[in-house]
Design a protein around this motif. Structure first.
Motif, PDB file in Angstrom:
ATOM      1  N   GLN A 129      -3.809  -1.411 -13.006  1.00 42.30           N
ATOM      2  CA  GLN A 129      -4.806  -2.422 -12.641  1.00 42.30           C
ATOM      3  C   GLN A 129      -4.319  -3.844 -12.904  1.00 42.30           C
ATOM      4  OE1 GLN A 129      -8.236  -2.708 -15.237  1.00 42.30           O
ATOM      5  NE2 GLN A 129      -7.311  -1.255 -16.673  1.00 42.30           N
ATOM      6  N   ARG A 130      -3.487  -4.045 -13.898  1.00 40.77           N
ATOM      7  CA  ARG A 130      -3.050  -5.408 -14.215  1.00 40.77           C
ATOM      8  C   ARG A 130      -2.207  -5.988 -13.090  1.00 40.77           C
ATOM      9  NH1 ARG A 130      -1.343  -5.580 -20.647  1.00 40.77           N
ATOM     10  NH2 ARG A 130      -3.432  -5.072 -21.478  1.00 40.77           N
ATOM     11  N   ARG A 131      -1.461  -5.157 -12.420  1.00 43.58           N
ATOM     12  CA  ARG A 131      -0.588  -5.654 -11.359  1.00 43.58           C
ATOM     13  C   ARG A 131      -1.309  -5.791 -10.030  1.00 43.58           C
ATOM     14  NH1 ARG A 131       5.262  -3.103  -9.476  1.00 43.58           N
ATOM     15  NH2 ARG A 131       5.622  -4.602  -7.765  1.00 43.58           N
ATOM     16  N   HIS A 132      -2.156  -4.812  -9.701  1.00 37.96           N
ATOM     17  CA  HIS A 132      -2.750  -4.777  -8.369  1.00 37.96           C
ATOM     18  C   HIS A 132      -4.253  -5.051  -8.341  1.00 37.96           C
ATOM     19  CE1 HIS A 132       1.022  -3.203  -6.814  1.00 37.96           C
ATOM     20  NE2 HIS A 132       1.001  -2.256  -7.737  1.00 37.96           N
ATOM     21  N   GLY A 133      -4.923  -4.957  -9.486  1.00 40.10           N
ATOM     22  CA  GLY A 133      -6.357  -5.170  -9.518  1.00 40.10           C
ATOM     23  C   GLY A 133      -7.127  -3.896  -9.230  1.00 40.10           C
ATOM     24  N   GLU A 175       0.833  -1.208   0.000  1.00 39.67           N
ATOM     25  CA  GLU A 175       0.000   0.000   0.000  1.00 39.67           C
ATOM     26  C   GLU A 175       0.865   1.254   0.000  1.00 39.67           C
ATOM     27  OE1 GLU A 175      -2.882   0.052   3.089  1.00 39.67           O
ATOM     28  OE2 GLU A 175      -3.823  -1.848   2.495  1.00 39.67           O
ATOM     29  N   ARG A 176       1.941   1.205   0.802  1.00 43.75           N
ATOM     30  CA  ARG A 176       2.847   2.346   0.835  1.00 43.75           C
ATOM     31  C   ARG A 176       3.446   2.616  -0.537  1.00 43.75           C
ATOM     32  NH1 ARG A 176       8.179   0.913   3.639  1.00 43.75           N
ATOM     33  NH2 ARG A 176       8.270  -0.185   1.631  1.00 43.75           N
ATOM     34  N   ASP A 177       3.893   1.547  -1.210  1.00 47.83           N
ATOM     35  CA  ASP A 177       4.475   1.704  -2.535  1.00 47.83           C
ATOM     36  C   ASP A 177       3.446   2.226  -3.531  1.00 47.83           C
ATOM     37  OD1 ASP A 177       6.850   0.783  -1.520  1.00 47.83           O
ATOM     38  OD2 ASP A 177       6.551  -1.297  -2.203  1.00 47.83           O
ATOM     39  N   ILE A 178       2.236   1.720  -3.433  1.00 49.34           N
ATOM     40  CA  ILE A 178       1.170   2.181  -4.339  1.00 49.34           C
ATOM     41  C   ILE A 178       0.906   3.666  -4.147  1.00 49.34           C
ATOM     42  CG2 ILE A 178      -1.304   2.012  -4.807  1.00 49.34           C
ATOM     43  CD1 ILE A 178      -1.054  -1.012  -4.313  1.00 49.34           C
ATOM     44  N   LEU A 179       0.819   4.101  -2.899  1.00 49.77           N
ATOM     45  CA  LEU A 179       0.547   5.510  -2.614  1.00 49.77           C
ATOM     46  C   LEU A 179       1.697   6.396  -3.071  1.00 49.77           C
ATOM     47  CD1 LEU A 179      -1.131   5.195   0.895  1.00 49.77           C
ATOM     48  CD2 LEU A 179      -2.224   5.813  -1.263  1.00 49.77           C
ATOM     49  N   ARG A 180       2.926   5.906  -2.949  1.00 44.98           N
ATOM     50  CA  ARG A 180       4.052   6.685  -3.436  1.00 44.98           C
ATOM     51  C   ARG A 180       3.982   6.875  -4.947  1.00 44.98           C
ATOM     52  NH1 ARG A 180       9.134   3.962  -0.080  1.00 44.98           N
ATOM     53  NH2 ARG A 180       8.804   5.098   1.900  1.00 44.98           N
ATOM     54  N   LYS A 181       3.634   5.812  -5.671  1.00 43.89           N
ATOM     55  CA  LYS A 181       3.488   5.931  -7.119  1.00 43.89           C
ATOM     56  C   LYS A 181       2.327   6.840  -7.488  1.00 43.89           C
ATOM     57  CE  LYS A 181       5.335   1.285  -8.018  1.00 43.89           C
ATOM     58  NZ  LYS A 181       5.011  -0.079  -8.513  1.00 43.89           N
ATOM     59  N   ALA A 182       1.242   6.723  -6.731  1.00 45.87           N
ATOM     60  CA  ALA A 182       0.058   7.533  -7.032  1.00 45.87           C
ATOM     61  C   ALA A 182       0.328   9.014  -6.819  1.00 45.87           C
ATOM     62  CB  ALA A 182      -1.123   7.080  -6.168  1.00 45.87           C
ATOM     63  N   ALA A 183       1.221   9.344  -5.884  1.00 43.69           N
ATOM     64  CA  ALA A 183       1.504  10.748  -5.589  1.00 43.69           C
ATOM     65  C   ALA A 183       2.016  11.489  -6.818  1.00 43.69           C
ATOM     66  CB  ALA A 183       2.516  10.839  -4.447  1.00 43.69           C
ATOM     67  N   ARG A 184       2.681  10.767  -7.713  1.00 44.19           N
ATOM     68  CA  ARG A 184       3.189  11.413  -8.926  1.00 44.19           C
ATOM     69  C   ARG A 184       2.067  11.850  -9.866  1.00 44.19           C
ATOM     70  NH1 ARG A 184       7.388   6.432 -10.049  1.00 44.19           N
ATOM     71  NH2 ARG A 184       8.550   6.583  -8.066  1.00 44.19           N
TER      72      ARG A 184
END
Length: 403
Positions: free
Chosen positions: A114-118, A86-95
């Motif tokens: 979506q392909r990686r995380h759904g 979740e932390r990694d996802i949020l870091r990517k989303a911040a961009r």
């Protein structure tokens, strides 16, 4: 916001997580889990077999056997992996959230990952309703078409603005767009796009005084009475003088003769002086344009040039009736004042003056010519003066024949 009631499994996982991270504080683990620090401390106390307080409702934690401990550790590791993900996802989303619409950015992030995380997991982490995401994805084509149309319209608006030497505002640009054809567009949309691409029409500058009344000369009556309209062309005119500032040199002066029916600049003259010859030359140019000014009214201010004997003689020889407003009242010659203001803001564009007299004359010649042939006038239904005369305006002779 955290849950009010946490299941026993969650509490056990939380305690196990805390114990599995040597050197971690209760506060940091509680922050990761989104629970209150004191709440986590109570769970740890309960797991250690101590009471959290006199009013605590926690039950004592009974250490489990080896298999149970392994299961707890496995669950804790899984939870840690989930939190790290979740932390990694949020870091990517911040961009994605640097600028623009936040909802669109969230949808775009889900689409890209979506392909990686759904979809479900990404929407849960980002706080996005899945229905919103699916609606956004369904409307991609329509949205792209609207954006393309907006970009094309912006390009047309920018070209019209450049063709007007950067002077046109939203109303005149809207009129140009309608004459060009294509989908209908209103001035509010044009104004919004102009703000988006950073262009605007020119604005008014403060007027410099050029009217110097001569109290010794005879005055003409006011035949206009602030009625700046006319039923036919070549019947009522207004005239005025404005100055053309030149950097490091004496200014030039522009005298104009404007038809009140069509707002056409019938005559004009430029000189480096304000003697009577300046306004006489402008009236002579108007007479040449019209062929005859017989019976027309020429309304001016009380400037010494217009009150001079030489100008009065010119009016008599041309069959023109002189008219003057009150001394010191710009409202009595508002149509000419408005023309001068439009000329100044369109040619100077915020500058204090022209670099030299040659450039001043060239800029004035170009704008004054285009004023008649191309510049749209709000009082003429956004048509140019010559187009208005050609399409709609009768002459005084035509009206007389009809009568």
């Amino acid at each position: 916001m955290g849950m009010k009631h946490y299941p026993a499994e969650f509490k056990a996982d939380a305690v196990t997580l805390y114990r599995s991270k040597p050197g971690a504080t209760i506060k940091s683990v509680a922050g990761d889990l989104g629970v209150n620090t004191e709440t986590l401390r109570n769970w740890i106390r309960a797991a250690d077999g101590r009471r959290s307080g006199a009013h605590s409702s926690q039950t004592a934690f009974v250490p489990a056997g080896g298999d149970a401990v392994e299961a707890e550790l496995a669950a804790a590791r899984k939870r840690i992996r989930e939190l790290e993900e979740e932390r990694d996802i949020l870091r990517k989303a911040a961009r994605y959230f640097g600028d623009g619409d936040a909802l669109v950015n969230r949808c775009q992030f889900v689409e890209d990952h979506q392909r990686r995380h759904g979809v479900k997991r990404l929407c849960d982490i980002l706080g996005l309703a899945r229905s919103s995401f699916y609606y956004w994805r369904r409307t991609v084509a329509a949205r792209a078409a609207r954006q393309a149309a907006e970009a094309e319209l912006a390009a047309r608006i920018d070209k019209i603005h450049q063709d007007s030497d950067g002077t046109y505002g939203a109303p005149r640009i809207t009129a140009e767009l309608r004459d060009e054809g294509g989908p209908m567009v209103n001035h509010k949309r044009v104004a919004r796009i102009m703000r988006t691409i950073g262009i605007e029409g020119v604005r008014l500058r403060r007027r410099h005084r050029t009217t110097l009344a001569d109290p010794a000369t005879a005055k003409a009556p006011d035949l206009i009475q602030r009625d700046f309209t006319a039923a036919a062309v070549n019947t009522k005119y207004v005239g005025d003088i404005t100055y053309l500032p030149v950097n490091g040199a004496k200014p030039l002066y522009l005298a104009t003769v404007i038809d009140l029916a069509s707002r056409r600049l019938a005559g004009w003259a430029i000189a480096d002086h304000m003697r009577a010859e300046l306004v006489i030359d402008a009236l002579a140019a108007a007479e040449q344009t019209r062929g005859s000014l017989e019976g027309a009214i020429m309304h001016t201010d009380h400037g010494s040039q217009y009150a001079s004997r030489a100008f009065a003689e010119m009016c008599r020889s041309a069959g023109v009736r002189r008219s003057m407003g009150a001394v010191g009242s710009s409202a009595d010659n508002a149509a000419a004042e408005s023309f001068n203001a439009a000329f100044k803001r369109a040619t100077l564009k915020g500058r204090k003056g022209w670099p030299d007299k040659r450039q001043a004359r060239l800029d004035a010649f170009r704008w004054l010519t285009r004023y008649n042939t191309r510049r749209r006038h709000s009082r003429l239904g956004q048509r140019s003066p010559i187009a208005y005369e050609d399409d709609f305006q009768p002459t005084a002779t035509t009206l007389a024949q009809a009568a």
